[in-house]
Motif scaffolding. Structure first.
Motif, PDB file in Angstrom:
ATOM      1  N   GLY A   1     -56.650   8.599  -1.679  1.00 10.66           N
ATOM      2  CA  GLY A   1     -57.680   8.773  -0.662  1.00 10.66           C
ATOM      3  C   GLY A   1     -58.428  10.079  -0.815  1.00 10.66           C
ATOM      4  O   GLY A   1     -59.665  10.125  -0.672  1.00 10.66           O
ATOM      5  N   VAL A   2     -57.699  11.156  -1.138  1.00 10.48           N
ATOM      6  CA  VAL A   2     -58.334  12.455  -1.342  1.00 10.48           C
ATOM      7  C   VAL A   2     -59.282  12.403  -2.538  1.00 10.48           C
ATOM      8  O   VAL A   2     -60.443  12.835  -2.455  1.00 10.48           O
ATOM      9  CB  VAL A   2     -57.273  13.549  -1.551  1.00 10.48           C
ATOM     10  CG1 VAL A   2     -57.928  14.852  -2.028  1.00 10.48           C
ATOM     11  CG2 VAL A   2     -56.492  13.796  -0.269  1.00 10.48           C
ATOM     12  N   ALA A   3     -58.789  11.889  -3.663  1.00 13.32           N
ATOM     13  CA  ALA A   3     -59.614  11.851  -4.878  1.00 13.32           C
ATOM     14  C   ALA A   3     -60.858  10.990  -4.675  1.00 13.32           C
ATOM     15  O   ALA A   3     -61.946  11.331  -5.160  1.00 13.32           O
ATOM     16  CB  ALA A   3     -58.788  11.323  -6.045  1.00 13.32           C
ATOM     17  N   THR A   4     -60.703   9.889  -3.952  1.00 15.97           N
ATOM     18  CA  THR A   4     -61.850   9.001  -3.726  1.00 15.97           C
ATOM     19  C   THR A   4     -62.899   9.669  -2.854  1.00 15.97           C
ATOM     20  O   THR A   4     -64.094   9.670  -3.177  1.00 15.97           O
ATOM     21  CB  THR A   4     -61.381   7.683  -3.094  1.00 15.97           C
ATOM     22  OG1 THR A   4     -60.437   7.054  -3.961  1.00 15.97           O
ATOM     23  CG2 THR A   4     -62.553   6.745  -2.856  1.00 15.97           C
ATOM     24  N   VAL A   5     -62.474  10.258  -1.739  1.00 13.49           N
ATOM     25  CA  VAL A   5     -63.465  10.842  -0.836  1.00 13.49           C
ATOM     26  C   VAL A   5     -64.102  12.087  -1.451  1.00 13.49           C
ATOM     27  O   VAL A   5     -65.307  12.329  -1.268  1.00 13.49           O
ATOM     28  CB  VAL A   5     -62.857  11.148   0.542  1.00 13.49           C
ATOM     29  CG1 VAL A   5     -62.004  12.412   0.539  1.00 13.49           C
ATOM     30  CG2 VAL A   5     -63.948  11.245   1.597  1.00 13.49           C
ATOM     31  N   VAL A   6     -63.332  12.879  -2.201  1.00 14.78           N
ATOM     32  CA  VAL A   6     -63.918  14.052  -2.849  1.00 14.78           C
ATOM     33  C   VAL A   6     -64.947  13.631  -3.900  1.00 14.78           C
ATOM     34  O   VAL A   6     -66.033  14.217  -3.995  1.00 14.78           O
ATOM     35  CB  VAL A   6     -62.808  14.935  -3.470  1.00 14.78           C
ATOM     36  CG1 VAL A   6     -63.413  15.984  -4.414  1.00 14.78           C
ATOM     37  CG2 VAL A   6     -62.002  15.618  -2.377  1.00 14.78           C
ATOM     38  N   THR A   7     -64.623  12.593  -4.670  1.00 12.44           N
ATOM     39  CA  THR A   7     -65.589  12.090  -5.654  1.00 12.44           C
ATOM     40  C   THR A   7     -66.864  11.625  -4.963  1.00 12.44           C
ATOM     41  O   THR A   7     -67.990  11.908  -5.427  1.00 12.44           O
ATOM     42  CB  THR A   7     -64.976  10.944  -6.466  1.00 12.44           C
ATOM     43  OG1 THR A   7     -63.792  11.402  -7.121  1.00 12.44           O
ATOM     44  CG2 THR A   7     -65.943  10.435  -7.525  1.00 12.44           C
ATOM     45  N   LYS A   8     -66.711  10.929  -3.839  1.00 16.63           N
ATOM     46  CA  LYS A   8     -67.886  10.454  -3.099  1.00 16.63           C
ATOM     47  C   LYS A   8     -68.697  11.620  -2.528  1.00 16.63           C
ATOM     48  O   LYS A   8     -69.934  11.627  -2.589  1.00 16.63           O
ATOM     49  CB  LYS A   8     -67.455   9.495  -1.994  1.00 16.63           C
ATOM     50  CG  LYS A   8     -66.979   8.140  -2.512  1.00 16.63           C
ATOM     51  CD  LYS A   8     -66.551   7.209  -1.395  1.00 16.63           C
ATOM     52  CE  LYS A   8     -67.730   6.741  -0.559  1.00 16.63           C
ATOM     53  NZ  LYS A   8     -68.649   5.855  -1.311  1.00 16.63           N
ATOM     54  N   LEU A   9     -67.999  12.615  -1.980  1.00 16.20           N
ATOM     55  CA  LEU A   9     -68.715  13.768  -1.435  1.00 16.20           C
ATOM     56  C   LEU A   9     -69.468  14.524  -2.528  1.00 16.20           C
ATOM     57  O   LEU A   9     -70.604  14.975  -2.310  1.00 16.20           O
ATOM     58  CB  LEU A   9     -67.734  14.705  -0.728  1.00 16.20           C
ATOM     59  CG  LEU A   9     -67.214  14.237   0.629  1.00 16.20           C
ATOM     60  CD1 LEU A   9     -66.078  15.133   1.103  1.00 16.20           C
ATOM     61  CD2 LEU A   9     -68.333  14.197   1.665  1.00 16.20           C
ATOM     62  N   PHE A  10     -68.842  14.649  -3.698  1.00 14.14           N
ATOM     63  CA  PHE A  10     -69.539  15.301  -4.799  1.00 14.14           C
ATOM     64  C   PHE A  10     -70.778  14.502  -5.200  1.00 14.14           C
ATOM     65  O   PHE A  10     -71.817  15.066  -5.544  1.00 14.14           O
ATOM     66  CB  PHE A  10     -68.605  15.460  -5.994  1.00 14.14           C
ATOM     67  CG  PHE A  10     -67.562  16.537  -5.825  1.00 14.14           C
ATOM     68  CD1 PHE A  10     -67.584  17.408  -4.749  1.00 14.14           C
ATOM     69  CD2 PHE A  10     -66.553  16.689  -6.768  1.00 14.14           C
ATOM     70  CE1 PHE A  10     -66.626  18.404  -4.602  1.00 14.14           C
ATOM     71  CE2 PHE A  10     -65.585  17.682  -6.626  1.00 14.14           C
ATOM     72  CZ  PHE A  10     -65.616  18.526  -5.545  1.00 14.14           C
ATOM     73  N   GLY A  11     -70.683  13.182  -5.166  1.00 14.28           N
ATOM     74  CA  GLY A  11     -71.844  12.356  -5.475  1.00 14.28           C
ATOM     75  C   GLY A  11     -72.928  12.445  -4.416  1.00 14.28           C
ATOM     76  O   GLY A  11     -74.126  12.406  -4.723  1.00 14.28           O
ATOM     77  N   MET A  12     -72.517  12.577  -3.170  1.00 17.30           N
ATOM     78  CA  MET A  12     -73.490  12.650  -2.074  1.00 17.30           C
ATOM     79  C   MET A  12     -74.189  13.999  -2.020  1.00 17.30           C
ATOM     80  O   MET A  12     -75.410  14.084  -1.876  1.00 17.30           O
ATOM     81  CB  MET A  12     -72.770  12.400  -0.743  1.00 17.30           C
ATOM     82  CG  MET A  12     -72.202  11.004  -0.576  1.00 17.30           C
ATOM     83  SD  MET A  12     -71.068  10.954   0.855  1.00 17.30           S
ATOM     84  CE  MET A  12     -70.601   9.214   0.853  1.00 17.30           C
ATOM     85  N   VAL A  13     -73.414  15.086  -2.134  1.00 17.57           N
ATOM     86  CA  VAL A  13     -73.966  16.437  -1.988  1.00 17.57           C
ATOM     87  C   VAL A  13     -74.484  16.983  -3.314  1.00 17.57           C
ATOM     88  O   VAL A  13     -75.424  17.767  -3.347  1.00 17.57           O
ATOM     89  CB  VAL A  13     -72.889  17.383  -1.406  1.00 17.57           C
ATOM     90  CG1 VAL A  13     -73.446  18.793  -1.206  1.00 17.57           C
ATOM     91  CG2 VAL A  13     -72.351  16.840  -0.080  1.00 17.57           C
TER      92      VAL A  13
END
Length: 283
Positions: free
Chosen positions: A129-141
């Motif tokens: 869950g951490v790796a997925t959300v961090v990857t998504k946040l990096f893609g968003m920001v």
């Protein structure tokens, strides 16, 4: 001034695009809210690293293996925004879960190896869950730099491994753990401690530091962590999930001559506390 709160990825990307056109670097501080001085120290470091700072406030459901823990996690957005107001944060990204995980979402990011012992063994699926959300946040920001606290040492190493393996153009900055005057690491969970358990909790950093000093002095790591467990039991902790000396980067077995880290997770009054220290301890 209270920073603008953005709920939609499209609005976030529009703001970031404007900063990019102006040639400004962007720093991200990912949080789950319930902010305290530890988080604010990350924001200050981010401000020193980049012209623009985004703080994400998102209680990520996919990293909770216990539904009760997710339900109990404090949500204090208004207070969080007030704390960030004096720090010149450029945007708070506070999306709904449906914005981060829209219908049909079917992708999970998994980091093997460094994610598997310690927290990984006691909280199945947490680091996915951490790796997925961090990857998504990096893609968003799309930040140039992202700041994470060293208190969650294993999480920091998982993120570093993720960024290296996926060739993500984000520089990861680890920031020192911020502690109370009695040494307890600041955590959003601390507010759930009763007065008696809060007093007991102060034994954790002191016992951890002593174990780190003992290992640095050449003591056997198993013996030192055994005394650490005994000290926590004597202080009134309910139980200890783990107390181990590990390689600081890989979290595999500590090897002579390589940087090592002592990591511990223990329960006090139904609240799970984690902490870690370098060997030898810093400061």
């Amino acid at each position: 001034m209270t920073p603008p709160i953005l709920r939609r990825v499209a609005d976030l990307r529009a703001a970031v695009a404007g900063w990019r056109r102006a040639g400004e670097k962007v720093a991200l501080v990912p949080t789950m809210g319930a902010l305290h001085e530890g988080h604010l120290s990350l924001v200050r470091r981010a401000r020193a690293e980049a012209a623009r700072v985004v703080v994400s406030v998102f209680v990520n459901p996919t990293q909770f293996n216990n539904p009760d823990d997710l339900a109990k996690y404090p949500r204090t957005e208004k207070a969080d925004a007030a704390l960030l107001a004096p720090l010149s944060v450029d945007a708070v990204f506070a999306p709904a879960a449906e914005e981060v995980y829209p219908g049909g979402h079917a992708t999970t990011v998994r980091v093997t190896g460094v994610s598997e012992p310690l927290e990984g063994a006691h909280r199945p699926g947490h680091f996915d869950g951490v790796a997925t959300v961090v990857t998504k946040l990096f893609g968003m920001v799309q930040p140039d730099v992202a700041c994470f606290g060293e208190k969650d040492w294993q999480q920091l190493q998982v993120v570093r491994r993720l960024v290296a393996d996926l060739d993500l153009p984000v520089r990861i900055v680890g920031c020192p753990t911020v502690r109370e005057t009695d040494g307890l690491a600041l955590s959003s969970r601390n507010v759930r401690l009763s007065a008696a358990d809060r007093a007991r909790a102060a034994a954790l950093p002191h016992a951890l530091r002593q174990a780190a000093l003992d290992v640095a002095a050449g003591d056997d790591a198993a013996a030192a962590t055994g005394r650490l467990r005994a000290a926590l039991a004597a202080a009134g902790f309910d139980s200890v999930d783990y107390a181990e000396c590990r390689d600081a980067a890989t979290l595999g077995p500590a090897r002579p001559g390589d940087p090592a880290r002592l990591l511990v997770a223990a329960w006090a009054g139904g609240v799970r506390l984690i902490d870690n220290m370098a060997v030898p301890p810093e400061g």
